[in-house]
Structure formats: structure tokens, C-alpha cells
Design a protein around this motif. Structure first.
Motif, PDB file in Angstrom:
ATOM      1  N   TYR A 168       4.545   4.130   3.830  1.00 33.12           N
ATOM      2  CA  TYR A 168       3.366   4.049   2.963  1.00 33.12           C
ATOM      3  C   TYR A 168       3.706   3.598   1.542  1.00 33.12           C
ATOM      4  CZ  TYR A 168       1.076   6.740   6.656  1.00 33.12           C
ATOM      5  OH  TYR A 168       0.561   7.161   7.859  1.00 33.12           O
ATOM      6  N   GLN A 169       4.977   3.619   1.179  1.00 34.24           N
ATOM      7  CA  GLN A 169       5.337   3.364  -0.209  1.00 34.24           C
ATOM      8  C   GLN A 169       4.969   1.953  -0.672  1.00 34.24           C
ATOM      9  OE1 GLN A 169       9.475   4.056  -1.195  1.00 34.24           O
ATOM     10  NE2 GLN A 169       8.899   4.783  -3.225  1.00 34.24           N
ATOM     11  N   PRO A 170       5.290   0.891   0.086  1.00 33.93           N
ATOM     12  CA  PRO A 170       4.872  -0.442  -0.378  1.00 33.93           C
ATOM     13  C   PRO A 170       3.358  -0.558  -0.520  1.00 33.93           C
ATOM     14  CG  PRO A 170       6.524  -0.623   1.351  1.00 33.93           C
ATOM     15  CD  PRO A 170       6.088   0.819   1.317  1.00 33.93           C
ATOM     16  N   LEU A 171       2.626   0.070   0.374  1.00 30.82           N
ATOM     17  CA  LEU A 171       1.173   0.037   0.276  1.00 30.82           C
ATOM     18  C   LEU A 171       0.692   0.729  -0.990  1.00 30.82           C
ATOM     19  CD1 LEU A 171      -0.141   0.630   3.908  1.00 30.82           C
ATOM     20  CD2 LEU A 171      -0.763  -1.246   2.392  1.00 30.82           C
ATOM     21  N   PHE A 179       2.948  -5.081  -7.741  1.00 34.00           N
ATOM     22  CA  PHE A 179       3.443  -5.892  -6.636  1.00 34.00           C
ATOM     23  C   PHE A 179       4.965  -5.995  -6.615  1.00 34.00           C
ATOM     24  CE2 PHE A 179      -0.805  -8.197  -7.344  1.00 34.00           C
ATOM     25  CZ  PHE A 179      -1.483  -7.255  -6.585  1.00 34.00           C
ATOM     26  N   ASP A 180       5.577  -6.119  -7.794  1.00 35.40           N
ATOM     27  CA  ASP A 180       7.042  -6.199  -7.846  1.00 35.40           C
ATOM     28  C   ASP A 180       7.680  -4.974  -7.192  1.00 35.40           C
ATOM     29  OD1 ASP A 180       7.354  -8.659  -9.152  1.00 35.40           O
ATOM     30  OD2 ASP A 180       6.958  -7.748 -11.092  1.00 35.40           O
ATOM     31  N   LYS A 181       7.147  -3.803  -7.509  1.00 35.46           N
ATOM     32  CA  LYS A 181       7.706  -2.571  -6.950  1.00 35.46           C
ATOM     33  C   LYS A 181       7.470  -2.479  -5.451  1.00 35.46           C
ATOM     34  CE  LYS A 181       7.681   0.290 -11.111  1.00 35.46           C
ATOM     35  NZ  LYS A 181       7.239   1.567 -11.725  1.00 35.46           N
ATOM     36  N   ALA A 182       6.355  -3.019  -4.987  1.00 35.36           N
ATOM     37  CA  ALA A 182       6.087  -3.022  -3.544  1.00 35.36           C
ATOM     38  C   ALA A 182       7.176  -3.784  -2.805  1.00 35.36           C
ATOM     39  CB  ALA A 182       4.720  -3.639  -3.266  1.00 35.36           C
ATOM     40  N   PHE A 183       7.528  -4.967  -3.326  1.00 36.17           N
ATOM     41  CA  PHE A 183       8.558  -5.763  -2.665  1.00 36.17           C
ATOM     42  C   PHE A 183       9.948  -5.178  -2.897  1.00 36.17           C
ATOM     43  CE2 PHE A 183       5.102  -8.883  -2.953  1.00 36.17           C
ATOM     44  CZ  PHE A 183       5.064  -9.305  -1.631  1.00 36.17           C
ATOM     45  N   ASP A 184      10.169  -4.560  -4.045  1.00 31.46           N
ATOM     46  CA  ASP A 184      11.471  -3.925  -4.298  1.00 31.46           C
ATOM     47  C   ASP A 184      11.751  -2.819  -3.285  1.00 31.46           C
ATOM     48  OD1 ASP A 184      12.014  -5.545  -6.429  1.00 31.46           O
ATOM     49  OD2 ASP A 184      11.443  -4.082  -7.966  1.00 31.46           O
ATOM     50  N   CYS A 185      10.742  -1.984  -3.000  1.00 26.66           N
ATOM     51  CA  CYS A 185      10.999  -0.876  -2.081  1.00 26.66           C
ATOM     52  C   CYS A 185      11.113  -1.376  -0.640  1.00 26.66           C
ATOM     53  CB  CYS A 185       9.944   0.221  -2.223  1.00 26.66           C
ATOM     54  SG  CYS A 185       8.317  -0.149  -1.614  1.00 26.66           S
ATOM     55  N   ILE A 186      10.456  -2.498  -0.311  1.00 25.30           N
ATOM     56  CA  ILE A 186      10.640  -3.095   1.016  1.00 25.30           C
ATOM     57  C   ILE A 186      12.093  -3.535   1.185  1.00 25.30           C
ATOM     58  CG2 ILE A 186      10.121  -5.141   2.411  1.00 25.30           C
ATOM     59  CD1 ILE A 186       7.218  -4.886   1.469  1.00 25.30           C
ATOM     60  N   GLU A 187      12.605  -4.251   0.184  1.00 23.25           N
ATOM     61  CA  GLU A 187      13.984  -4.731   0.273  1.00 23.25           C
ATOM     62  C   GLU A 187      14.959  -3.561   0.313  1.00 23.25           C
ATOM     63  OE1 GLU A 187      14.587  -7.752   0.928  1.00 23.25           O
ATOM     64  OE2 GLU A 187      12.533  -8.422   0.589  1.00 23.25           O
ATOM     65  N   PHE A 209       9.341  -3.433   8.145  1.00 23.99           N
ATOM     66  CA  PHE A 209       9.353  -3.782   6.729  1.00 23.99           C
ATOM     67  C   PHE A 209       9.366  -5.297   6.525  1.00 23.99           C
ATOM     68  CE2 PHE A 209      10.617   0.677   6.106  1.00 23.99           C
ATOM     69  CZ  PHE A 209       9.753   0.999   5.062  1.00 23.99           C
ATOM     70  N   LYS A 210       9.962  -6.036   7.432  1.00 24.13           N
ATOM     71  CA  LYS A 210       9.896  -7.497   7.345  1.00 24.13           C
ATOM     72  C   LYS A 210       8.461  -7.986   7.559  1.00 24.13           C
ATOM     73  CE  LYS A 210      14.625  -8.772   8.656  1.00 24.13           C
ATOM     74  NZ  LYS A 210      15.476  -9.456   9.679  1.00 24.13           N
ATOM     75  N   ALA A 211       7.752  -7.341   8.466  1.00 24.50           N
ATOM     76  CA  ALA A 211       6.345  -7.691   8.679  1.00 24.50           C
ATOM     77  C   ALA A 211       5.527  -7.357   7.436  1.00 24.50           C
ATOM     78  CB  ALA A 211       5.795  -6.949   9.899  1.00 24.50           C
ATOM     79  N   MET A 212       5.838  -6.226   6.809  1.00 27.35           N
ATOM     80  CA  MET A 212       5.166  -5.872   5.558  1.00 27.35           C
ATOM     81  C   MET A 212       5.367  -6.959   4.506  1.00 27.35           C
ATOM     82  SD  MET A 212       5.887  -1.877   4.771  1.00 27.35           S
ATOM     83  CE  MET A 212       5.255  -0.546   5.782  1.00 27.35           C
ATOM     84  N   ARG A 213       6.600  -7.390   4.353  1.00 25.24           N
ATOM     85  CA  ARG A 213       6.922  -8.406   3.350  1.00 25.24           C
ATOM     86  C   ARG A 213       6.121  -9.678   3.592  1.00 25.24           C
ATOM     87  NH1 ARG A 213      13.085  -9.529   3.203  1.00 25.24           N
ATOM     88  NH2 ARG A 213      12.582 -10.433   5.234  1.00 25.24           N
ATOM     89  N   LYS A 214       6.089 -10.109   4.831  1.00 24.42           N
ATOM     90  CA  LYS A 214       5.354 -11.323   5.186  1.00 24.42           C
ATOM     91  C   LYS A 214       3.866 -11.170   4.906  1.00 24.42           C
ATOM     92  CE  LYS A 214       3.912 -11.608   9.251  1.00 24.42           C
ATOM     93  NZ  LYS A 214       3.770 -11.618  10.721  1.00 24.42           N
TER      94      LYS A 214
END
Length: 247
Positions: A168-171, A179-187, A209-214
């Protein structure tokens, strides 16, 4: 009747009038707060080596049906919490008086065999009113649940490190417009899983998480918003959506 059974019966008798129903497969009690919000409470009993004694470590959760639908879409169906009362709010300890993380205290009550059950229930009631209700009041709107991971100054997100909660964190950052933090926590989550032992669970996590990033890239570039309570989020403000096309 065993003492364990007495305790289980007493807990059920206390929670049932409050609207909670026991879900045996999930080992917790659920209550529908609204059409979208579910509240849960569960217990892990510890004897601490004492007969007729239970230290009931208590787990408090709040979930959103609509958020779990969004999570399912975001991960291309890899993570499916739609039939479970799983959400981003999941705590078994709370912070008091702005103490640091190391001073966290468990949410708990005690059942002691040599004191009247009425007194044990009074301790359960003390815990529920002071701690459980505190969380239920804090997260009683869709937006507060959707964005809770973006506001750790209120309560740390996922303090016990539950794997299913990290999704749930990226969401949370997305809905808060960070948005930057969303992608940071995905990576970060992808790096953590790649650095561990390879198994079916870690592969599923990486793929999720790769699907989330996309999909987040797509949602942001398209300026996608969701109606949450009475507003549409995230708010893009002055950010240019085209900047996110290169992510």
C-alpha cells in the motif's frame, strides 16, 4: 471448559454487541464501519510461562474495499486482497507522548485466571477504548486510509513490517501527490526482494512492484484521479504530467 475457551467466549461476548463478527479463517474479528471501510481486531495470546494466564497482544486494522480494488488493478491482479480485510492500517503497538520508536508499547490486555472474569473484561474494555478506538477514530475516512503511509508523523507506517502491508505504500504516496516517493519505495522494495533468497513469494513480490511502476507511470502521465470521499485525488497542482512520461 478450558480457560482458553473461557477467554475466547468472554472476548466474543464483549465484541459482538459492538458489531464485530469472528472470521475463523483469518483469526480475527471484523466490523463494517461503512460501505467501504472495514475495521478488524485480532489477538495473539501469550502465556509467558504462567498457568491460566494470557497476555493478549492485540492487532488493530482498518481497510478499504475500494482501495483493495485499486491495488488489484495497480498490480495487474498479482496482489488480490479483495476478499480479505487487509489494509494499510495495521498496528499492534502505539506511540505515546511522542516517544521514540524504541519506546513503543504493545496494545494488549490481560486475562488472569485467579481474578474474576469481569475484571479481565474490564481490562479488555480499557484497551479497546484507549487504543483500538483511537486508531478507528484516526482512520475513519477513505482519504485517511488511502494516504496513511504518506503521513508517518501521525503514526509510523507498518511498524511491525507486515509484508502484505508494504504494497500500500506506493499508493499512499501517489494519492498524496508525492510521486517521487512512490517510485522510490517501489525501487527499494524491489532491491530488498532481489537481495534476499529467491522463492515464489519473492518473485511474486518483485513482479507486483514492477507492475506498480508501470501502471503508476501510466496513471500519472494520463493525470488519472480517483474519487475518494468527496474529492478527486491525487491533486497534480502545478506539476506537469509530461515530466512523468520519462519515468
Amino acid at each position: 471448559m478450558t480457560y482458553r475457551r473461557e477467554v475466547e467466549k468472554a472476548i466474543k461476548s464483549y465484541l459482538h454487541p459492538l458489531g464485530f463478527k469472528f472470521r475463523p479463517k483469518m483469526y480475527k474479528y471484523n466490523r463494517r464501519y461503512s460501505n467501504d471501510i472495514m475495521q478488524t481486531i485480532g489477538f495473539a495470546d501469550e502465556t509467558h510461562g504462567r498457568p491460566h494466564y494470557y497476555f493478549m497482544r492485540t492487532f488493530i486494522g482498518v481497510s478499504s474495499i475500494s482501495l483493495n480494488e485499486i491495488l488489484f488493478e495497480l498490480t495487474d491482479g498479482i496482489i488480490d486482497h479483495r476478499d480479505y480485510s487487509i489494509g494499510p492500517v495495521y498496528h499492534c503497538r502505539l506511540i505515546y507522548d511522542n516517544k521514540p520508536y524504541s519506546d513503543y508499547q504493545y496494545i494488549y490486555c490481560e486475562f488472569i485466571g485467579d481474578r474474576p472474569m469481569e475484571e479481565n473484561i474490564a481490562d479488555l474494555d480499557r484497551m479497546y477504548r484507549a487504543d483500538a478506538q483511537y486508531l478507528y477514530d484516526m482512520y475513519n475516512t477513505q482519504k485517511s486510509i488511502y494516504t496513511c503511509s504518506a503521513h508517518e508523523e501521525i503514526l509510523p507506517f507498518n511498524p511491525i513490517g507486515s509484508p502484505c502491508v508494504f504494497y500500500y505504500q506506493p499508493l499512499g504516496f501517489f494519492f498524496d501527490g508525492q510521486f517521487d516517493k512512490a517510485f522510490d519505495c517501489i525501487e527499494q522494495r524491489i532491491r530488498i526482494e532481489k537481495g534476499g533468497e529467491t522463492c515464489d513469494e519473492s518473485i511474486e513480490c518483485i513482479n507486483a512492484f514492477k507492475a506498480m511502476r508501470k501502471n503508476l507511470r501510466k496513471w500519472i502521465s494520463n493525470g488519472r484521479q480517483f474519487k475518494v470521499d468527496d474529492e478527486y485525488i491525487p491533486s497534480y497542482g502545478s506539476q506537469k504530467k509530461k515530466e512523468w512520461m520519462r519515468l
